[in-house]
Design an enzyme around this catalytic site. Structure first.
Site, short mmCIF file in Angstrom:
data_model
loop_
_atom_site.label_atom_id
_atom_site.label_comp_id
_atom_site.label_asym_id
_atom_site.label_seq_id
_atom_site.Cartn_x
_atom_site.Cartn_y
_atom_site.Cartn_z
N THR A 1 -9.37 -1.68 -1.36
CA THR A 1 -8.39 -2.10 -2.62
C THR A 1 -8.88 -3.59 -2.53
O THR A 1 -9.58 -4.20 -1.92
CB THR A 1 -6.99 -1.77 -2.19
OG1 THR A 1 -6.17 -2.26 -3.40
CG2 THR A 1 -6.36 -2.63 -0.93
N ASP B 1 -11.27 5.41 -8.93
CA ASP B 1 -10.15 4.84 -9.84
C ASP B 1 -10.48 5.20 -11.24
O ASP B 1 -9.53 5.53 -11.80
CB ASP B 1 -10.24 3.15 -9.78
CG ASP B 1 -9.68 2.56 -8.74
OD1 ASP B 1 -8.83 3.05 -8.14
OD2 ASP B 1 -10.03 1.18 -8.50
N SER C 1 0.82 -1.22 0.02
CA SER C 1 -0.03 0.02 0.14
C SER C 1 0.73 1.47 0.13
O SER C 1 1.72 1.29 0.89
CB SER C 1 -1.03 -0.01 1.31
OG SER C 1 -1.64 1.13 1.33
N LYS D 1 -13.25 -4.51 -3.61
CA LYS D 1 -13.77 -3.41 -4.56
C LYS D 1 -15.17 -3.65 -4.78
O LYS D 1 -16.04 -2.77 -5.20
CB LYS D 1 -13.01 -3.18 -5.71
CG LYS D 1 -11.70 -2.41 -5.12
CD LYS D 1 -11.01 -1.67 -6.43
CE LYS D 1 -9.72 -1.03 -6.15
NZ LYS D 1 -8.97 -0.64 -7.20
N GLY E 1 -11.15 -7.92 -12.45
CA GLY E 1 -11.58 -7.61 -11.18
C GLY E 1 -12.18 -6.09 -10.98
O GLY E 1 -12.42 -5.61 -12.11
N GLY E 2 -12.21 -5.82 -10.03
CA GLY E 2 -12.82 -4.38 -9.57
C GLY E 2 -12.22 -3.04 -10.39
O GLY E 2 -12.76 -2.22 -11.14
N ALA E 3 -10.66 -3.19 -10.43
CA ALA E 3 -10.05 -2.16 -11.16
C ALA E 3 -10.05 -2.19 -12.64
O ALA E 3 -10.30 -0.98 -13.09
CB ALA E 3 -8.73 -2.13 -10.84
#
Length: 248
Positions: A60, A104, A14, A64, A130-132
């Site tokens: 993260t 994002d 992180s 997400k 994924g979420g990103a």
């Protein structure tokens, strides 16, 4: 003292904790930022209960999408994306209200847009699901590009790495890595692509920012590709998080 933080698992990579605590120190803000490394999303309730001064959270990997059922409301953009990476925490008496946002897409769009040339860049491959990757897809489509998701597994709406030929790379010459492949400490890994088909019109954008140059970026650059890591996106996303937490 107000508190902000990050939920995810693991959190050793992180950047947020050092960024925000430095910001608080530099600007004389009476606040602290902490990492909440939770093994399951169900532990979010405990984080909220044990931190009554919490005003905001970043989210993260891998939460997400999993965090959505815990939220009282979601911004239209985050709902369209299907993923949240910023939560605004408000207190109404004894009740805690959570609203989800997606910064994002803000960070990514502002970061990649200067690299794009309308003459050459019309189609993009998004590595990962994924979420990103959903925020990246939303951002690229808003910029006018056609997108295709790439997955290791057979799943609806995706293609697999084995089907990415040199011809595909020539056509889909914007490639965004939304997977953890190549992230520290496993820096010797990279997505399996025909890098030899890349040239000066290829853009390789890696959401990873540690290391500064991933093997994905290095192999593309060897053939002339434009490359960029995710640090600027992260900074823009962090700034947007702060704006969200303090919007009236």
């Amino acid at each position: 003292m107000d508190k902000y933080g990050l939920i995810g698992y693991p959190l050793g990579h992180s950047f947020s904790i050092s960024y925000f605590n430095q910001k608080f120190q530099d600007e004389g803000i009476n606040a602290i930022y902490e990492n909440f490394e939770i093994p399951t999303i169900d532990a979010l309730t405990e984080v909220l209960d044990s931190n009554p001064s919490l005003r905001g959270l970043n989210v993260t990997i891998p939460y997400k999408e999993k965090v959505l059922p815990f939220l009282d409301s979601i911004s239209p953009e985050a709902r369209a994306i299907g993923a949240v990476n910023v939560i605004k925490v408000t207190h109404e008496g004894k009740n805690v209200k959570l609203k989800g946002y997606n910064s994002d897409v803000i960070g990514f769009t502002k970061s990649i847009e200067p690299m794009l040339d309308k003459k050459w860049h019309h189609k993009a491959l998004i590595l990962g699901t994924g979420g990103a990757s959903k925020a990246v897809d939303f951002g690229l489509r808003n910029l006018g590009l056609e997108t295709v998701f790439v997955s290791r597994y057979e799943r609806p709406g995706t293609i697999q790495y084995a089907t990415i030929t040199p011809e595909v790379v020539k056509e889909y010459n914007v490639i965004v890595n939304c997977t953890p492949l190549g992230m520290y400490p496993k820096t010797e890994e990279c997505p399996l692509l025909p890098y030899e088909a890349m040239d000066v019109h290829t853009i390789l954008y890696d959401l990873i920012y540690n290391p500064d140059e991933t093997l994905f970026m290095k192999r593309g650059a060897e053939h002339g590709a434009q490359v960029k890591n995710g640090l600027e996106m992260l900074l823009l996303q962090a700034f947007a998080s702060w704006e969200i937490w303090h919007e009236k």
